[in-house]
Design an enzyme around this catalytic site. Structure first.
Site, PDB file in Angstrom:
ATOM      1  N   GLY A 294      35.906  39.502  43.183  1.00 51.77           N
ATOM      2  CA  GLY A 294      35.032  38.354  43.338  1.00 51.77           C
ATOM      3  C   GLY A 294      35.439  37.442  44.482  1.00 51.77           C
ATOM      4  N   THR A 295      36.741  37.294  44.694  1.00 48.60           N
ATOM      5  CA  THR A 295      37.210  36.415  45.766  1.00 48.60           C
ATOM      6  C   THR A 295      36.755  36.919  47.133  1.00 48.60           C
ATOM      7  OG1 THR A 295      39.110  35.540  44.559  1.00 48.60           O
ATOM      8  CG2 THR A 295      39.275  35.572  46.955  1.00 48.60           C
TER       9      THR A 295
ATOM     10  N   ASN B 229      33.809  28.710  35.418  1.00 45.95           N
ATOM     11  CA  ASN B 229      34.885  29.479  34.799  1.00 45.95           C
ATOM     12  C   ASN B 229      35.788  28.642  33.902  1.00 45.95           C
ATOM     13  OD1 ASN B 229      35.470  28.422  37.531  1.00 45.95           O
ATOM     14  ND2 ASN B 229      37.560  29.103  37.103  1.00 45.95           N
TER      15      ASN B 229
ATOM     16  N   GLN C 107      31.664  34.886  36.325  1.00 45.87           N
ATOM     17  CA  GLN C 107      31.737  34.635  34.883  1.00 45.87           C
ATOM     18  C   GLN C 107      30.428  34.970  34.172  1.00 45.87           C
ATOM     19  OE1 GLN C 107      34.432  33.963  33.224  1.00 45.87           O
ATOM     20  NE2 GLN C 107      35.758  33.652  35.004  1.00 45.87           N
TER      21      GLN C 107
ATOM     22  N   HIS D 290      36.962  43.127  37.067  1.00 41.91           N
ATOM     23  CA  HIS D 290      37.901  42.999  35.955  1.00 41.91           C
ATOM     24  C   HIS D 290      37.484  41.961  34.919  1.00 41.91           C
ATOM     25  CE1 HIS D 290      40.353  39.270  36.860  1.00 41.91           C
ATOM     26  NE2 HIS D 290      39.772  39.440  38.027  1.00 41.91           N
TER      27      HIS D 290
ATOM     28  N   CYS E  54      43.095  31.096  38.502  1.00 45.50           N
ATOM     29  CA  CYS E  54      43.252  31.195  39.951  1.00 45.50           C
ATOM     30  C   CYS E  54      43.922  29.969  40.554  1.00 45.50           C
ATOM     31  CB  CYS E  54      41.892  31.416  40.610  1.00 45.50           C
ATOM     32  SG  CYS E  54      41.154  32.981  40.125  1.00 45.50           S
TER      33      CYS E  54
END
Length: 385
Positions: free
Chosen positions: A69-70, A153, A181, A203, A327
Site C-alpha cells: 500500500g505504501t 486506519n 483498510q 497483507h 506505521c
C-alpha cells in the site's frame, strides 16, 4: 492469544499460499522471458491482473502491482502530481486530509520539499469526516491531485468517497483514495466510487506482506517512481513479484465474495463490544464516527491511563491490540489523527485500537471486553481482577 490487531496485518490465507506456491517452485520463470517458463509466469501474472480488475470493475491494464500500500500511495500521489504538472506547470498544489496515512502525507510533503508543490490540508470534523463542503473549500484551480483515504486506519471512520470524487471532478481534479483498510470490508467498484486511482495492500486481506495494487484509470498519465525495463506498462519497472500478485488476487477475490456477509456479522459483534466497553469502563471514550465506521475497528481513549500500559496489561491478559497506526514506528507522540479530531494531547496518548479480522468470534470479543475492564482498572490502580 486473542488477536485484535488486524488493521496492522492479517495471517496469510491458505488459499493464497496454495495459489502462489507453483510460482515459487516449478513455475519460477521471469514473466518477461520468451520461453516456456517465462510464458507460464506471464500467464499467471495476467490471470492475477484480470482477477483484480474483475473485483475493482476496471480494465486489467489499469491495474499495477506494487510492493504494498505504501508504494501504491507514493506512486499515485507523486505520479499523478508530477505527470500533471509536466503537462501544465500551473498545477502546483496537492490536497490531502488531516488524517491521511503517512504514506500519503509524506508523499505530499516530498512534493512540497523537493518539487515546490504547495500542500493543502482539508480539516476533519470531530468524528474524522471530511465533509464535501470543507473539501470543496480546500480545492484550488491549480490543484494537481486530491487524495482522501476511504477508511481511517486508526479510528475506522469511513469517508464519503463517491461524493468527494464528484466534487473533485467538477473542478477537473483527479481523485485518489487509499483503500488499504477498506479492502475486504467495503465496496471497491471504482466506477461507482468515481475514483481515478486507488491503493490496496495485500497483507491486510490475507495475502503476504510485500504485495499491493494501484488502480489508476488508463487515461491518467502517471510519472513512474521506479525506472528500468518498463514493466507494468511503464508505470513500475522491475521484474514482477508473480507469486505475490497471484496471492493478492486470490485473497482479494475471496474477500470480495465474503464482504457483504462479513460486514453484517462483524458490525454486530463490533457494536456489542463497543457497548460493553463504554458501559463497563468508567470514562471510556469512543473515537471516530459512531456509525460511519469500518466493521473491523473499535478505538477508544481511556483518560487517566497510559495507552501503552493498558496494552501491556491486555497482552498479559491474552489480548493483542495496538495504540494506533503500526506505521508510526517508534513514536510515542500523540496520534496526529486524534489531534485532528480535536482530542486533547494528554487524552490522545491513552488511545487503544481494537481491529478484527474475518474470523473474530462473539466469545473472543466478550473475553476481550472483560479484559479491557480489568486492564484499565489495573493501570488506574483500582486492582480489578
Amino acid at each position: 492469544m486473542i488477536f485484535l490487531d488486524a488493521a496492522a496485518t492479517t495471517p496469510v490465507r491458505r488459499e493464497a499460499l496454495e495459489a502462489m506456491w507453483p510460482f515459487l517452485t516449478g513455475e519460477f520463470g521471469n514473466p518477461s522471458s520468451h520461453h516456456t517458463l517465462g510464458e507460464a509466469a506471464a500467464n499467471g501474472l495476467a490471470s492475477a491482473r484480470a482477477s483484480v480488475a474483475k473485483v475493482l470493475r476496471c480494465r486489467p491494464g489499469d491495474v499495477t502491482f506494487t510492493s504494498g500500500g505504501t508504494e501504491a500511495d507514493n506512486l499515485a500521489v507523486k505520479g499523478l502530481a508530477l505527470a500533471r504538472r509536466a503537462q501544465d506547470p500551473s498545477l502546483d498544489r496537492v490536497l490531502i486530509s488531516a488524517i491521511e496515512h503517512p504514506a500519503v502525507e509524506e508523499s505530499a510533503r516530498y512534493l512540497e520539499r523537493v518539487h515546490g508543490f504547495v500542500v493543502d490540508v482539508v480539516p476533519v470534523d470531530g468524528y474524522g469526516v471530511v465533509t464535501p463542503d470543507a473539501f470543496r473549500a480546500a480545492l484550488r484551480p491549480t490543484t494537481a491531485v486530491a487524495s482522501i483515504m476511504y477508511a481511517n486506519n486508526e479510528v475506522g471512520t469511513v469517508q464519503p468517497v463517491a461524493e468527494l470524487a464528484r466534487v473533485a471532478h467538477s473542478l477537473g481534479v483527479p481523485f485518489h483514495t487509499d483503500a488499504v483498510q477498506a479492502a475486504g470490508w467495503l465496496p471497491l467498484d471504482v466506477e461507482s466510487l468515481g475514483v481515478d486511482a486507488m491503493s490496496i495492500s495485500g497483507h491486510k486481506i490475507g495475502a503476504p506482506k510485500g504485495s499491493g495494487v494501484l488502480y489508476a484509470r488508463g487515461r491518467q498519465k502517471l510519472e513512474p517512481l521506479v525506472h528500468g525495463g518498463g514493466q507494468e506498462r511503464g508505470r513500475r519497472s522491475g521484474t514482477e513479484n508473480v507469486a505475490g500478485a497471484v496471492a493478492l488476487s486470490t485473497a482479494l477475490t475471496l474477500a470480495h465474495a465474503e464482504q457483504a456477509t462479513l460486514h453484517s456479522r462483524v458490525s454486530g459483534l463490533r457494536d456489542e463490544f463497543i457497548r460493553r466497553v463504554l458501559s463497563e469502563v468508567p470514562g471510556a471514550i469512543l473515537t471516530g464516527h459512531p456509525e460511519l465506521r469500518l466493521p473491523s475497528v473499535a478505538s477508544f481513549c481511556f483518560p487517566g491511563t497510559s495507552g501503552e500500559s493498558v496494552l501491556l496489561e491486555l497482552e498479559r491478559l491474552g489480548v493483542v491490540c495496538s495504540s494506533g497506526s503500526a506505521c508510526a514506528a517508534g513514536s510515542d507522540a500523540p496520534s496526529p489523527v486524534l489531534l485532528a479530531l480535536g482530542i486533547d494531547p494528554a487524552v490522545a496518548q491513552t488511545a487503544v485500537r481494537f481491529s478484527f479480522n474475518s474470523t473474530v468470534t462473539e466469545a473472543e470479543l466478550s473475553q476481550a471486553a472483560t479484559a479491557v475492564y480489568e486492564a484499565v482498572g489495573l493501570v488506574q490502580g483500582l486492582g480489578r481482577r
